[in-house]
Write a protein that holds these residues in place. Structure first.
Motif, PDB file in Angstrom:
ATOM      1  N   ALA A 134     -19.797  -9.418  16.601  1.00  0.00           N
ATOM      2  CA  ALA A 134     -18.499 -10.076  16.504  1.00  0.00           C
ATOM      3  C   ALA A 134     -17.423  -9.043  16.213  1.00  0.00           C
ATOM      4  N   ALA A 135     -16.278  -9.239  16.862  1.00  0.00           N
ATOM      5  CA  ALA A 135     -15.160  -8.331  16.613  1.00  0.00           C
ATOM      6  C   ALA A 135     -14.705  -8.482  15.164  1.00  0.00           C
ATOM      7  N   PRO A 136     -14.358  -7.392  14.502  1.00  0.00           N
ATOM      8  CA  PRO A 136     -13.898  -7.498  13.111  1.00  0.00           C
ATOM      9  C   PRO A 136     -12.637  -8.353  13.012  1.00  0.00           C
ATOM     10  N   VAL A 137     -12.574  -9.149  11.973  1.00  0.00           N
ATOM     11  CA  VAL A 137     -11.417 -10.009  11.760  1.00  0.00           C
ATOM     12  C   VAL A 137     -10.247  -9.162  11.263  1.00  0.00           C
ATOM     13  N   ARG A 138      -9.136  -9.277  11.913  1.00  0.00           N
ATOM     14  CA  ARG A 138      -7.961  -8.518  11.487  1.00  0.00           C
ATOM     15  C   ARG A 138      -7.328  -9.195  10.287  1.00  0.00           C
ATOM     16  N   THR A 139      -6.809  -8.379   9.405  1.00  0.00           N
ATOM     17  CA  THR A 139      -6.115  -8.897   8.226  1.00  0.00           C
ATOM     18  C   THR A 139      -4.770  -8.205   8.088  1.00  0.00           C
ATOM     19  N   ALA A 140      -3.811  -8.942   7.563  1.00  0.00           N
ATOM     20  CA  ALA A 140      -2.522  -8.321   7.257  1.00  0.00           C
ATOM     21  C   ALA A 140      -2.699  -7.395   6.054  1.00  0.00           C
ATOM     22  N   ARG A 141      -1.730  -6.522   5.888  1.00  0.00           N
ATOM     23  CA  ARG A 141      -1.848  -5.536   4.811  1.00  0.00           C
ATOM     24  C   ARG A 141      -0.474  -5.231   4.236  1.00  0.00           C
ATOM     25  N   LEU A 142      -0.425  -5.106   2.917  1.00  0.00           N
ATOM     26  CA  LEU A 142       0.802  -4.701   2.256  1.00  0.00           C
ATOM     27  C   LEU A 142       0.777  -3.183   2.119  1.00  0.00           C
ATOM     28  N   GLY A 143       1.769  -2.528   2.705  1.00  0.00           N
ATOM     29  CA  GLY A 143       1.811  -1.076   2.666  1.00  0.00           C
ATOM     30  C   GLY A 143       2.129  -0.545   1.284  1.00  0.00           C
ATOM     31  N   LYS A 144       1.912   0.733   1.126  1.00  0.00           N
ATOM     32  CA  LYS A 144       2.206   1.410  -0.136  1.00  0.00           C
ATOM     33  C   LYS A 144       3.680   1.250  -0.492  1.00  0.00           C
ATOM     34  N   ALA A 145       3.955   1.108  -1.769  1.00  0.00           N
ATOM     35  CA  ALA A 145       5.334   0.979  -2.226  1.00  0.00           C
ATOM     36  C   ALA A 145       6.159   2.171  -1.765  1.00  0.00           C
ATOM     37  N   VAL A 146       7.359   1.905  -1.294  1.00  0.00           N
ATOM     38  CA  VAL A 146       8.254   2.954  -0.830  1.00  0.00           C
ATOM     39  C   VAL A 146       8.763   3.741  -2.037  1.00  0.00           C
ATOM     40  N   GLY A 147       8.816   5.051  -1.910  1.00  0.00           N
ATOM     41  CA  GLY A 147       9.282   5.885  -3.008  1.00  0.00           C
ATOM     42  C   GLY A 147       8.261   5.967  -4.118  1.00  0.00           C
ATOM     43  N   SER A 148       8.720   6.360  -5.284  1.00  0.00           N
ATOM     44  CA  SER A 148       7.816   6.529  -6.415  1.00  0.00           C
ATOM     45  C   SER A 148       7.456   5.214  -7.076  1.00  0.00           C
ATOM     46  N   GLY A 149       8.237   4.164  -6.777  1.00  0.00           N
ATOM     47  CA  GLY A 149       7.956   2.864  -7.363  1.00  0.00           C
ATOM     48  C   GLY A 149       8.432   2.789  -8.803  1.00  0.00           C
ATOM     49  N   PRO A 150       8.782   1.577  -9.255  1.00  0.00           N
ATOM     50  CA  PRO A 150       9.239   1.418 -10.632  1.00  0.00           C
ATOM     51  C   PRO A 150       8.060   1.375 -11.594  1.00  0.00           C
ATOM     52  N   GLY A 151       8.365   1.345 -12.883  1.00  0.00           N
ATOM     53  CA  GLY A 151       7.323   1.149 -13.879  1.00  0.00           C
ATOM     54  C   GLY A 151       6.924  -0.311 -13.898  1.00  0.00           C
ATOM     55  N   ALA A 152       7.643  -1.105 -14.687  1.00  0.00           N
ATOM     56  CA  ALA A 152       7.429  -2.550 -14.709  1.00  0.00           C
ATOM     57  C   ALA A 152       8.220  -3.181 -13.569  1.00  0.00           C
ATOM     58  N   VAL A 153       7.565  -4.021 -12.785  1.00  0.00           N
ATOM     59  CA  VAL A 153       8.199  -4.637 -11.617  1.00  0.00           C
ATOM     60  C   VAL A 153       8.825  -5.970 -11.999  1.00  0.00           C
ATOM     61  N   SER A 154      10.094  -6.148 -11.632  1.00  0.00           N
ATOM     62  CA  SER A 154      10.787  -7.405 -11.906  1.00  0.00           C
ATOM     63  C   SER A 154      11.331  -8.057 -10.644  1.00  0.00           C
TER      64      SER A 154
END
Length: 252
Positions: free
Chosen positions: A5-25
């Motif tokens: 069976a062909a592998p099931v494709r899944t969506a993906r969330l890419g790496k955060a752009v830039g260095s990213g914040p500490g606590a996310v709000s």
């Protein structure tokens, strides 16, 4: 031997752009363009405007706790009633909630990604939507119009080049007009003489999006043009011209 069976494709969330914040709000999910019909793998996430938006938002929103992620679709195409790109946008909002908890989410989409952002705007975590040069289907009796009721309670910005020959700007105006009837927090800017890629006034479009997103997610005062566009009745607030040089006097 039987076929694998062909592998099931899944969506993906890419790496955060830039260095990213500490606590996310707050979180922004970037939705690139696609095709009307295609089950091929999506285009590489390399659209200049989307990348510029991601970098700008990550930089200016970092102190507020803003996380910016590109969304990697399963397929290149919208694919009719499957609405794959919208489904992937909804999945990405779920994933943002899983990662960061109860934080407001803004969907920012370009071209077919703009349609996906508008369609997925009803997700309970989404408080705002930005659709840039959104590709929308022609409206006729045989094809149901794009829904707008999911946008109630969200703040919505649409920007479209008046010379766009691939995504009809009149269709985004009609959608905005229908959305405005059920949600007053809808505005639309016209980028005069610009085309599908919004290349000519890219800096202004990036500044407009930044101004709107930081206002929607974190309650920052928005610029006077955005304030006026949200407050104005149609068609004025839905045909607001994006002035050349917009953003030069805003925060850097």
């Amino acid at each position: 031997m039987g076929q694998q069976a062909a592998p099931v494709r899944t969506a993906r969330l890419g790496k955060a752009v830039g260095s990213g914040p500490g606590a996310v709000s707050g979180a922004v999910l970037l939705l690139a363009g696609g095709a009307e019909v295609s089950e091929q793998r999506p285009f590489p996430f390399s659209t200049g405007l989307v990348r510029a938006l991601g970098r700008r938002l990550a930089r200016t929103g970092r102190t507020e706790g803003l996380a910016v992620h590109p969304v990697h679709y399963r397929y290149r195409g919208w694919n009719g009633t499957e609405a794959h790109l919208a489904s992937d946008a909804t999945w990405a909002a779920d994933e943002a909630v899983r990662l960061y908890g109860d934080v407001p989410v803004c969907l920012v989409g370009l071209h077919m990604g703009g349609r996906a952002a508008l369609r997925a705007g009803g997700h309970e975590a989404v408080n705002s939507v930005v659709a840039l040069a959104p590709w929308l289907p022609e409206e006729d009796v045989a094809r149901p119009v794009e829904p707008v009721k999911q946008l109630v309670g969200r703040r919505v910005l649409i920007a479209h080049g008046t010379n766009d020959e691939r995504s009809d700007p009149e269709l985004s105006f009609r959608l905005a007009a229908r959305a405005k009837k059920v949600n007053r927090d809808v505005c639309r800017f016209e980028v005069h003489s610009d085309g599908h890629g919004l290349h000519q006034y890219r800096d202004e479009v990036v500044a407009l999006t930044e101004d709107f997103v930081l206002g929607a997610l974190f309650g920052h005062p928005v610029s006077r043009p955005v304030e006026d566009a949200l407050a104005a009745p149609p068609p004025i607030g839905l045909r607001m011209p994006l002035a050349s040089g917009f953003g030069r006097s805003l925060r850097k």
